[in-house]
Write a protein that holds these residues in place. Structure first.
Motif, short mmCIF file in Angstrom:
data_model
loop_
_atom_site.label_atom_id
_atom_site.label_comp_id
_atom_site.label_asym_id
_atom_site.label_seq_id
_atom_site.Cartn_x
_atom_site.Cartn_y
_atom_site.Cartn_z
N GLY A 1 -19.28 46.49 13.50
CA GLY A 1 -19.52 47.38 12.37
C GLY A 1 -20.38 46.77 11.28
O GLY A 1 -20.83 47.48 10.37
N ASP A 2 -20.62 45.44 11.33
CA ASP A 2 -21.53 44.82 10.37
C ASP A 2 -22.96 45.25 10.66
O ASP A 2 -23.31 45.60 11.80
N LEU A 3 -23.77 45.19 9.62
CA LEU A 3 -25.19 45.44 9.76
C LEU A 3 -25.91 44.10 9.88
O LEU A 3 -25.58 43.16 9.14
N VAL A 4 -26.83 43.96 10.81
CA VAL A 4 -27.64 42.75 10.87
C VAL A 4 -29.10 43.15 10.71
O VAL A 4 -29.57 44.14 11.28
N ILE A 5 -29.81 42.37 9.91
CA ILE A 5 -31.20 42.67 9.55
C ILE A 5 -32.07 41.49 9.91
O ILE A 5 -31.75 40.34 9.59
N ALA A 6 -33.18 41.76 10.58
CA ALA A 6 -34.15 40.71 10.90
C ALA A 6 -35.01 40.44 9.68
O ALA A 6 -35.54 41.37 9.07
N SER A 7 -35.15 39.17 9.32
CA SER A 7 -36.02 38.82 8.19
C SER A 7 -37.38 38.32 8.67
O SER A 7 -38.22 37.96 7.85
N LEU A 8 -37.58 38.30 9.98
CA LEU A 8 -38.83 37.81 10.55
C LEU A 8 -39.26 38.75 11.67
O LEU A 8 -38.45 39.15 12.50
N GLY A 9 -40.53 39.13 11.68
CA GLY A 9 -41.02 39.99 12.75
C GLY A 9 -42.07 40.97 12.27
O GLY A 9 -42.38 41.05 11.08
N ASP A 10 -42.63 41.72 13.21
CA ASP A 10 -43.70 42.67 12.89
C ASP A 10 -43.18 43.94 12.24
O ASP A 10 -43.89 44.59 11.48
N VAL A 11 -41.93 44.35 12.57
CA VAL A 11 -41.34 45.55 11.99
C VAL A 11 -40.20 45.12 11.07
O VAL A 11 -39.18 44.62 11.53
N LEU A 12 -40.40 45.29 9.75
CA LEU A 12 -39.40 44.86 8.78
C LEU A 12 -39.20 45.95 7.73
O LEU A 12 -40.17 46.59 7.33
N PRO A 13 -37.96 46.18 7.26
CA PRO A 13 -36.73 45.58 7.77
C PRO A 13 -36.29 46.23 9.07
O PRO A 13 -36.19 47.45 9.15
N ARG A 14 -36.08 45.42 10.09
CA ARG A 14 -35.55 45.89 11.38
C ARG A 14 -34.06 45.59 11.39
O ARG A 14 -33.66 44.48 11.08
N ALA A 15 -33.25 46.58 11.73
CA ALA A 15 -31.81 46.40 11.59
C ALA A 15 -31.06 47.15 12.67
O ALA A 15 -31.59 48.07 13.31
N CYS A 16 -29.80 46.75 12.88
CA CYS A 16 -28.93 47.46 13.81
C CYS A 16 -27.48 47.19 13.42
O CYS A 16 -27.20 46.30 12.60
N ILE A 17 -26.58 47.98 13.99
CA ILE A 17 -25.14 47.81 13.76
C ILE A 17 -24.56 47.02 14.92
O ILE A 17 -24.86 47.29 16.09
N VAL A 18 -23.73 46.04 14.62
CA VAL A 18 -23.16 45.18 15.66
C VAL A 18 -22.00 45.90 16.34
O VAL A 18 -21.07 46.37 15.67
N PRO A 19 -22.02 46.01 17.67
CA PRO A 19 -20.87 46.58 18.39
C PRO A 19 -19.75 45.54 18.50
O PRO A 19 -19.87 44.42 18.00
N ASP A 20 -18.67 45.89 19.15
CA ASP A 20 -17.55 44.97 19.33
C ASP A 20 -17.90 43.98 20.44
O ASP A 20 -17.82 44.29 21.63
N ILE A 21 -18.32 42.77 20.04
CA ILE A 21 -18.71 41.75 21.01
C ILE A 21 -17.83 40.50 20.90
O ILE A 21 -18.16 39.46 21.46
N GLY A 22 -16.74 40.61 20.14
CA GLY A 22 -15.86 39.45 19.99
C GLY A 22 -16.38 38.50 18.93
O GLY A 22 -17.13 38.88 18.02
N LEU A 23 -15.98 37.24 19.04
CA LEU A 23 -16.42 36.24 18.07
C LEU A 23 -17.94 36.11 18.10
O LEU A 23 -18.55 36.05 19.16
N ALA A 24 -18.56 36.05 16.90
CA ALA A 24 -20.02 35.97 16.84
C ALA A 24 -20.45 35.45 15.48
O ALA A 24 -19.75 35.61 14.47
N ILE A 25 -21.63 34.83 15.46
CA ILE A 25 -22.28 34.43 14.21
C ILE A 25 -23.73 34.89 14.26
O ILE A 25 -24.24 35.23 15.33
N VAL A 26 -24.38 34.88 13.09
CA VAL A 26 -25.82 35.14 13.06
C VAL A 26 -26.57 33.81 13.05
O VAL A 26 -26.07 32.80 12.55
N LYS A 27 -27.77 33.85 13.62
CA LYS A 27 -28.66 32.69 13.63
C LYS A 27 -29.60 32.78 12.45
O LYS A 27 -29.65 33.79 11.74
#
Length: 455
Positions: free
Chosen positions: A79-105
Motif C-alpha cells: 500500500g506504500d507509494l514508491v516514486i522513481a527519482s531517476l529516469g526519463d519519465v518523472l515522477p514515475r510511481a506505483c503502489i507496492v503490492p503485498d510482497i512481504g519484507l522489503a526495502i527501497v534502493k
C-alpha cells in the motif's frame, strides 16, 4: 496553480504524509547496499526497474532478513507509494503490492500517506499531465534525469474531499481498465506480427534449398572486411571523415542521427569507404542482435566504417538485396550465434568465422523474385504495425485526457454534503504536529589512532 473545483485544496505531497516516523524516505546509498549484500532469497529490494508508470513490475532482488533489520528505516509495506527519482519519465510511481519484507534502493522514494488520503488518488495525480509539466522544470541532469527528494516532497497535489477522491478514482479506474485491456490486445497483435515477419524471413530462404540453388559460403559469395579500428590519436586531424559504427546499424536500417568522425588519410579512407550496396553487420552485440544487418544505400556520401562492423560486398552472382535477406534470415534463425565467442557479456562474430557461414545462391532471377515477394509481405506487416502504433498513440492521448478530466473535477458530480478538504488537511497537519520528534543518537566518532614513532 490552476483554479480548483469547489471544496478542493492544493497541498504538497509532504502535506499528505502519515503522522509517523519517517513517512517518506529514499533508499540506502553507496556501500550500505552493495552487490555483496544481495542474496538468493530473503527480503525484497525495490529498485528502479520495479517502478513502472502506475504499475509495479515484479523484478526480483533480495537481501537477507538479517541485513533487512539493519536497513529497516527504508522499509516498504503493502500500500506504500514508491516514486522513481531517476529516469526519463518523472515522477514515475506505483503502489507496492503485498510482497512481504522489503526495502527501497537508492533513487527510489518510499511514501507512506495519511490513511484518509486515497493512495490511488495521489498515484494518478503524479501521472496527470499537469504534474508532469510542473516537474519537467525541476528535473536536473543530462543523460541521467533526476528529480530529487526535496523536489518530490513539494510536488503540488490537488485534493478533493475524501469521498470525492474515492468516487473519482473508481470512475477513473473503470475507464482506464477498459483502455488498458485494449492496449494489451494491441501489444499482443504487434508481437504476433513481428514474429510473423521473422517467420517469413526464415522460411523464405531454406538451407540447403532447392536443387538448382548453389550452396556457397559468405566468404566465397562476396568480399568480407572488418572496419578501421578507432584510436584516440585520430579524434582530430587534417582529414576528418564520417564513419558508421555499431550504434548506427539496425536491422535493415542505418541511423544517421549520431554519426562520428575521425582522421582518415586518403589512402586509408579508400580502403574503408562504403559503396552503395555494401551490407554492414554488427560484429559485436548482445547475442540476439549479433550480425544485425543493414544496407548502405549511398547516403551520406563519402563515409567509412569501424571495426565494430563487418562489411559484405556481394560478388557478381549475388544481388545485394539478396545478401541482406540471407543475413536477416541467419540472424533470426540464430545461425550467427553458433559462430560466436563471448567476452564481457558481448558476443563477437569474427571475420573468419563469418566467412565460413553457409550462403545459398539461387539463380539471379530467382533471387530477385524472392526479394520482391518478401519485401512486399514485410511491407504489409509494417503497415499493419504502423496502424496499430497509431492506435496506441491515440490510446495514450485518451489516457492523458481522462487524467486531465479527473483532476479538473469533471469526471463525477460533486456532493455538497462532503466534508471540505480544508478540514481534512488541517486534521492531518495537527496529527503530524502531535507526532513525537524522533531523536537521532549520534555515535561517538572514532579518534584516529596515533602512529608509533620509531626512534
Amino acid at each position: 496553480m490552476t483554479e480548483l473545483p469547489r471544496g478542493w485544496e492544493w497541498a504538497t505531497l509532504e502535506d499528505l504524509l502519515a503522522a509517523q516516523e519517517r513517512p517518506i524516505t529514499d533508499g540506502p546509498f553507496g556501500s550500505k547496499l552493495a552487490s555483496r549484500h544481495y542474496s538468493d532469497s530473503g527480503a525484497r529490494v525495490i529498485r528502479l526497474q520495479n517502478i513502472g508508470d502506475g504499475v509495479f513490475r515484479d523484478e526480483r532482488a533480495y537481501i537477507s532478513e538479517e541485513y533487512f533489520e539493519e536497513l529497516r528505516a527504508h522499509e516498504v509495506r503493502a500500500g506504500d507509494l514508491v516514486i522513481a527519482s531517476l529516469g526519463d519519465v518523472l515522477p514515475r510511481a506505483c503502489i507496492v503490492p503485498d510482497i512481504g519484507l522489503a526495502i527501497v534502493k537508492a533513487d527510489c522514494i518510499r511514501v507512506r500517506l495519511h490513511p484518509e488520503i486515497d493512495v490511488r488518488w495521489v498515484l494518478y495525480a503524479l501521472m496527470a499531465p499537469a504534474t508532469r509539466r510542473h516537474t519537467a522544470s525541476l528535473i536536473k541532469g543530462v543523460g541521467r534525469p533526476r528529480l530529487g527528494l526535496s523536489a518530490i516532497r513539494k510536488i503540488p497535489i490537488p485534493i478533493p474531499p475524501a469521498e470525492e477522491q474515492r468516487s473519482i478514482v473508481a470512475a477513473l479506474e473503470d475507464h482506464l481498465s477498459h483502455l488498458g485491456e485494449a492496449t494489451l490486445a494491441l501489444e499482443g497483435i504487434v508481437q504476433r506480427l513481428r514474429l510473423l515477419a521473422k517467420r517469413i524471413l526464415v522460411d523464405a530462404i531454406p538451407v540447403p534449398g532447392p536443387s538448382n540453388w548453389r550452396i556457397s559460403t559468405v566468404g566465397k559469395a562476396g568480399m568480407v572486411d572488418l572496419g578501421r579500428q578507432r584510436h584516440p590519436d585520430w579524434h582530430i586531424g587534417p582529414n576528418m571523415r564520417p564513419y558508421l559504427r555499431v550504434a548506427n546499424v539496425f536491422e535493415d536500417r542505418i541511423d544517421l542521427t549520431n554519426v562520428m568522425e575521425m582522421d582518415f588519410p586518403s589512402d586509408i579512407f579508400d580502403k574503408y569507404r562504403l559503396v552503395e550496396g555494401d551490407i554492414l553487420l554488427n560484429e559485436g552485440q548482445s547475442p540476439e542482435y549479433l550480425g544485425r544487418p543493414a544496407m548502405y544505400r549511398g547516403e551520406p556520401k563519402e563515409i567509412a566504417f569501424t571495426n565494430s562492423l563487418l562489411r559484405f560486398r556481394a560478388g557478381v552472382d549475388v544481388l545485394p538485396e539478396w545478401a541482406l535477406l540471407v543475413f536477416r534470415r541467419h540472424m533470426h534463425a540464430k545461425r550467427f550465434i553458433r559462430e560466436v565467442r563471448i567476452t564481457t557479456n558481448i558476443a563477437h562474430l569474427s571475420a573468419s568465422r563469418f566467412k565460413s557461414v553457409e550462403f545459398p545462391v539461387p539463380p539471379l532471377e530467382e533471387q530477385e523474385k524472392i526479394v520482391r515477394s518478401v519485401k512486399a509481405r514485410l511491407a504489409d506487416i509494417e503497415r499493419s504495425i504502423s496502424g496499430i502504433e497509431l492506435r496506441q498513440i491515440q490510446a495514450d492521448a485518451l489516457r492523458r485526457s481522462l487524467l486531465a478530466e479527473a483532476f479538473a473535477g469533471r469526471l463525477v458530480s460533486q456532493n455538497p454534503a462532503d466534508e471540505p478538504t480544508s478540514l481534512l488537511l488541517e486534521r492531518i497537519r495537527r496529527e503530524r504536529l502531535a507526532q513525537p520528534k524522533s531523536r537521532r543518537v549520534r555515535r561517538p566518532s572514532k579518534l584516529p589512532q596515533q602512529k608509533e614513532t620509531l626512534l
